[in-house]
Design a protein around this motif. Structure first.
Motif, PDB file in Angstrom:
ATOM      1  N   ASN A 105      -3.519 -18.335 -13.113  1.00 11.52           N
ATOM      2  CA  ASN A 105      -3.532 -17.025 -12.461  1.00 11.52           C
ATOM      3  C   ASN A 105      -2.160 -16.656 -11.910  1.00 11.52           C
ATOM      4  OD1 ASN A 105      -6.302 -16.437 -12.888  1.00 11.52           O
ATOM      5  ND2 ASN A 105      -6.827 -17.811 -11.213  1.00 11.52           N
ATOM      6  N   ILE A 106      -1.147 -16.801 -12.764  1.00 15.10           N
ATOM      7  CA  ILE A 106       0.215 -16.438 -12.372  1.00 15.10           C
ATOM      8  C   ILE A 106       0.284 -14.923 -12.234  1.00 15.10           C
ATOM      9  CG2 ILE A 106       2.627 -16.411 -13.080  1.00 15.10           C
ATOM     10  CD1 ILE A 106       2.142 -19.051 -14.510  1.00 15.10           C
ATOM     11  N   ILE A 107       0.909 -14.464 -11.152  1.00 13.74           N
ATOM     12  CA  ILE A 107       1.049 -13.028 -10.916  1.00 13.74           C
ATOM     13  C   ILE A 107       2.206 -12.515 -11.756  1.00 13.74           C
ATOM     14  CG2 ILE A 107       1.485 -11.245  -9.185  1.00 13.74           C
ATOM     15  CD1 ILE A 107       0.266 -13.201  -7.120  1.00 13.74           C
ATOM     16  N   LYS A 108       1.884 -11.606 -12.667  1.00  8.61           N
ATOM     17  CA  LYS A 108       2.902 -11.060 -13.572  1.00  8.61           C
ATOM     18  C   LYS A 108       3.496  -9.795 -12.977  1.00  8.61           C
ATOM     19  CE  LYS A 108       0.644 -12.998 -17.525  1.00  8.61           C
ATOM     20  NZ  LYS A 108      -0.358 -12.829 -18.526  1.00  8.61           N
ATOM     21  N   LYS A 109       4.752  -9.533 -13.319  1.00  9.86           N
ATOM     22  CA  LYS A 109       5.396  -8.317 -12.864  1.00  9.86           C
ATOM     23  C   LYS A 109       4.813  -7.134 -13.618  1.00  9.86           C
ATOM     24  CE  LYS A 109       9.824  -8.961 -10.888  1.00  9.86           C
ATOM     25  NZ  LYS A 109      11.242  -8.727 -11.013  1.00  9.86           N
ATOM     26  N   LYS A 110       4.677  -6.026 -12.921  1.00  9.17           N
ATOM     27  CA  LYS A 110       4.158  -4.821 -13.555  1.00  9.17           C
ATOM     28  C   LYS A 110       5.301  -4.056 -14.197  1.00  9.17           C
ATOM     29  CE  LYS A 110       0.250  -4.507 -10.635  1.00  9.17           C
ATOM     30  NZ  LYS A 110      -0.285  -4.203  -9.407  1.00  9.17           N
ATOM     31  N   LYS A 111       5.050  -3.572 -15.391  1.00  4.54           N
ATOM     32  CA  LYS A 111       6.045  -2.771 -16.106  1.00  4.54           C
ATOM     33  C   LYS A 111       5.712  -1.301 -15.878  1.00  4.54           C
ATOM     34  CE  LYS A 111       7.825  -6.366 -18.150  1.00  4.54           C
ATOM     35  NZ  LYS A 111       9.067  -6.919 -17.752  1.00  4.54           N
ATOM     36  N   ILE A 112       6.666  -0.566 -15.291  1.00  5.57           N
ATOM     37  CA  ILE A 112       6.467   0.860 -15.010  1.00  5.57           C
ATOM     38  C   ILE A 112       7.492   1.640 -15.821  1.00  5.57           C
ATOM     39  CG2 ILE A 112       6.527   2.634 -13.223  1.00  5.57           C
ATOM     40  CD1 ILE A 112       5.801   0.488 -11.203  1.00  5.57           C
ATOM     41  N   SER A 113       7.014   2.645 -16.541  1.00  7.23           N
ATOM     42  CA  SER A 113       7.937   3.464 -17.333  1.00  7.23           C
ATOM     43  C   SER A 113       8.803   4.302 -16.398  1.00  7.23           C
ATOM     44  CB  SER A 113       7.157   4.371 -18.286  1.00  7.23           C
ATOM     45  OG  SER A 113       6.445   5.338 -17.548  1.00  7.23           O
ATOM     46  N   GLU A 114       9.922   4.762 -16.919  1.00  3.15           N
ATOM     47  CA  GLU A 114      10.858   5.533 -16.104  1.00  3.15           C
ATOM     48  C   GLU A 114      10.242   6.852 -15.641  1.00  3.15           C
ATOM     49  OE1 GLU A 114      14.003   5.922 -13.844  1.00  3.15           O
ATOM     50  OE2 GLU A 114      13.658   4.183 -15.118  1.00  3.15           O
ATOM     51  N   SER A 115       9.450   7.500 -16.483  1.00  2.00           N
ATOM     52  CA  SER A 115       8.814   8.764 -16.086  1.00  2.00           C
ATOM     53  C   SER A 115       7.772   8.533 -14.984  1.00  2.00           C
ATOM     54  CB  SER A 115       8.169   9.441 -17.299  1.00  2.00           C
ATOM     55  OG  SER A 115       7.180   8.604 -17.858  1.00  2.00           O
ATOM     56  N   HIS A 116       7.021   7.457 -15.087  1.00  2.00           N
ATOM     57  CA  HIS A 116       6.032   7.144 -14.045  1.00  2.00           C
ATOM     58  C   HIS A 116       6.726   6.761 -12.738  1.00  2.00           C
ATOM     59  CE1 HIS A 116       2.080   6.215 -12.555  1.00  2.00           C
ATOM     60  NE2 HIS A 116       2.484   5.000 -12.179  1.00  2.00           N
ATOM     61  N   ARG A 117       7.852   6.067 -12.831  1.00  2.00           N
ATOM     62  CA  ARG A 117       8.628   5.703 -11.644  1.00  2.00           C
ATOM     63  C   ARG A 117       9.115   6.962 -10.914  1.00  2.00           C
ATOM     64  NH1 ARG A 117      11.004   0.892 -10.681  1.00  2.00           N
ATOM     65  NH2 ARG A 117      10.828   0.322 -12.867  1.00  2.00           N
ATOM     66  N   ARG A 118       9.610   7.960 -11.682  1.00  3.23           N
ATOM     67  CA  ARG A 118      10.055   9.215 -11.066  1.00  3.23           C
ATOM     68  C   ARG A 118       8.900   9.935 -10.385  1.00  3.23           C
ATOM     69  NH1 ARG A 118      11.881  11.462 -15.840  1.00  3.23           N
ATOM     70  NH2 ARG A 118      12.876   9.674 -16.763  1.00  3.23           N
ATOM     71  N   LEU A 119       7.728   9.928 -11.014  1.00  8.43           N
ATOM     72  CA  LEU A 119       6.544  10.552 -10.431  1.00  8.43           C
ATOM     73  C   LEU A 119       6.168   9.882  -9.106  1.00  8.43           C
ATOM     74  CD1 LEU A 119       4.104  12.523 -10.707  1.00  8.43           C
ATOM     75  CD2 LEU A 119       2.932  10.662 -11.898  1.00  8.43           C
ATOM     76  N   LEU A 120       6.213   8.562  -9.060  1.00  9.04           N
ATOM     77  CA  LEU A 120       5.896   7.837  -7.835  1.00  9.04           C
ATOM     78  C   LEU A 120       6.916   8.136  -6.731  1.00  9.04           C
ATOM     79  CD1 LEU A 120       4.856   4.362  -9.288  1.00  9.04           C
ATOM     80  CD2 LEU A 120       3.354   6.121  -8.352  1.00  9.04           C
ATOM     81  N   ILE A 121       8.177   8.263  -7.088  1.00  8.31           N
ATOM     82  CA  ILE A 121       9.218   8.589  -6.106  1.00  8.31           C
ATOM     83  C   ILE A 121       8.969   9.970  -5.513  1.00  8.31           C
ATOM     84  CG2 ILE A 121      11.681   9.123  -5.855  1.00  8.31           C
ATOM     85  CD1 ILE A 121      12.202   6.825  -7.857  1.00  8.31           C
ATOM     86  N   GLU A 122       8.597  10.916  -6.350  1.00  4.64           N
ATOM     87  CA  GLU A 122       8.299  12.268  -5.868  1.00  4.64           C
ATOM     88  C   GLU A 122       7.086  12.260  -4.928  1.00  4.64           C
ATOM     89  OE1 GLU A 122      10.017  15.087  -6.109  1.00  4.64           O
ATOM     90  OE2 GLU A 122      11.539  13.857  -7.101  1.00  4.64           O
ATOM     91  N   ARG A 123       6.075  11.483  -5.250  1.00  7.89           N
ATOM     92  CA  ARG A 123       4.891  11.395  -4.385  1.00  7.89           C
ATOM     93  C   ARG A 123       5.254  10.804  -3.022  1.00  7.89           C
ATOM     94  NH1 ARG A 123       0.233   9.017  -8.398  1.00  7.89           N
ATOM     95  NH2 ARG A 123      -0.002  10.883  -9.686  1.00  7.89           N
ATOM     96  N   ILE A 124       6.101   9.797  -3.014  1.00  7.72           N
ATOM     97  CA  ILE A 124       6.518   9.184  -1.751  1.00  7.72           C
ATOM     98  C   ILE A 124       7.312  10.182  -0.913  1.00  7.72           C
ATOM     99  CG2 ILE A 124       8.030   7.407  -0.751  1.00  7.72           C
ATOM    100  CD1 ILE A 124       7.157   5.587  -3.071  1.00  7.72           C
ATOM    101  N   LYS A 125       8.227  10.920  -1.546  1.00  9.72           N
ATOM    102  CA  LYS A 125       8.999  11.926  -0.832  1.00  9.72           C
ATOM    103  C   LYS A 125       8.080  12.986  -0.229  1.00  9.72           C
ATOM    104  CE  LYS A 125      13.274  11.636  -3.481  1.00  9.72           C
ATOM    105  NZ  LYS A 125      14.143  12.334  -4.469  1.00  9.72           N
ATOM    106  N   HIS A 126       7.112  13.440  -1.013  1.00 11.41           N
ATOM    107  CA  HIS A 126       6.161  14.446  -0.534  1.00 11.41           C
ATOM    108  C   HIS A 126       5.341  13.920   0.642  1.00 11.41           C
ATOM    109  CE1 HIS A 126       3.621  17.955  -0.712  1.00 11.41           C
ATOM    110  NE2 HIS A 126       2.539  17.172  -0.784  1.00 11.41           N
ATOM    111  N   ALA A 127       4.897  12.672   0.566  1.00 13.00           N
ATOM    112  CA  ALA A 127       4.111  12.077   1.653  1.00 13.00           C
ATOM    113  C   ALA A 127       4.943  11.926   2.922  1.00 13.00           C
ATOM    114  CB  ALA A 127       3.570  10.734   1.218  1.00 13.00           C
TER     115      ALA A 127
END
Length: 133
Positions: A105-127
């Motif tokens: 049960n090794i914890i693997k790193k999550k792969k996030i695409s660049e477009s999804h990363r930008r979307l998450l950054i915008e959500r954090i800024k909005h919050a």
């Protein structure tokens, strides 16, 4: 099988050894500066640099849960080093790390695409802006 000694390995090399897996697995530094791979029920440490052996240290909720885990890894290429009521230590060859990832049960790193990363950054800024007002 005669194991060679690790006494001549410099501390820095020993401490940084498992950091090479940081692109695939969740690797963290402990309180004394040694890197280890995080697992759901424990961690993986370097056991022998010269012999390419790793050590899984697991701490389970109960003895029953540990027994279930042992049955799951019974056919794997590892040996039990120590065993307690709800904890276990397994030594295995480094070449089996990727094949044992699911069993340990090794914890693997999550792969996030660049477009999804930008979307998450915008959500954090909005919050954050919403909290200011």
């Amino acid at each position: 099988m005669k194991l060679r000694k690790d006494s001549n390995i410099p501390d820095r090399v020993w401490n940084l050894y498992l950091k090479k897996y940081s692109n695939k697995y969740l690797v963290r530094k402990d309180e004394i500066g040694i890197w280890h791979i995080r697992c759901k029920y424990g961690l993986i440490q370097l056991f022998s640099h010269v012999n390419h052996l790793l050590l899984f240290v697991g701490d389970f909720r109960s003895q029953k849960h540990k027994t279930w885990f042992k049955k799951k890894i019974i056919n794997k290429k590892c040996r039990i080093s120590t065993e307690g009521d709800a904890d276990i230590s397994l030594v295995f060859d480094e070449k089996f790390l990727h094949s044992m990832a699911d069993s340990l049960n090794i914890i693997k790193k999550k792969k996030i695409s660049e477009s999804h990363r930008r979307l998450l950054i915008e959500r954090i800024k909005h919050a954050r802006e919403a909290r200011k007002h």
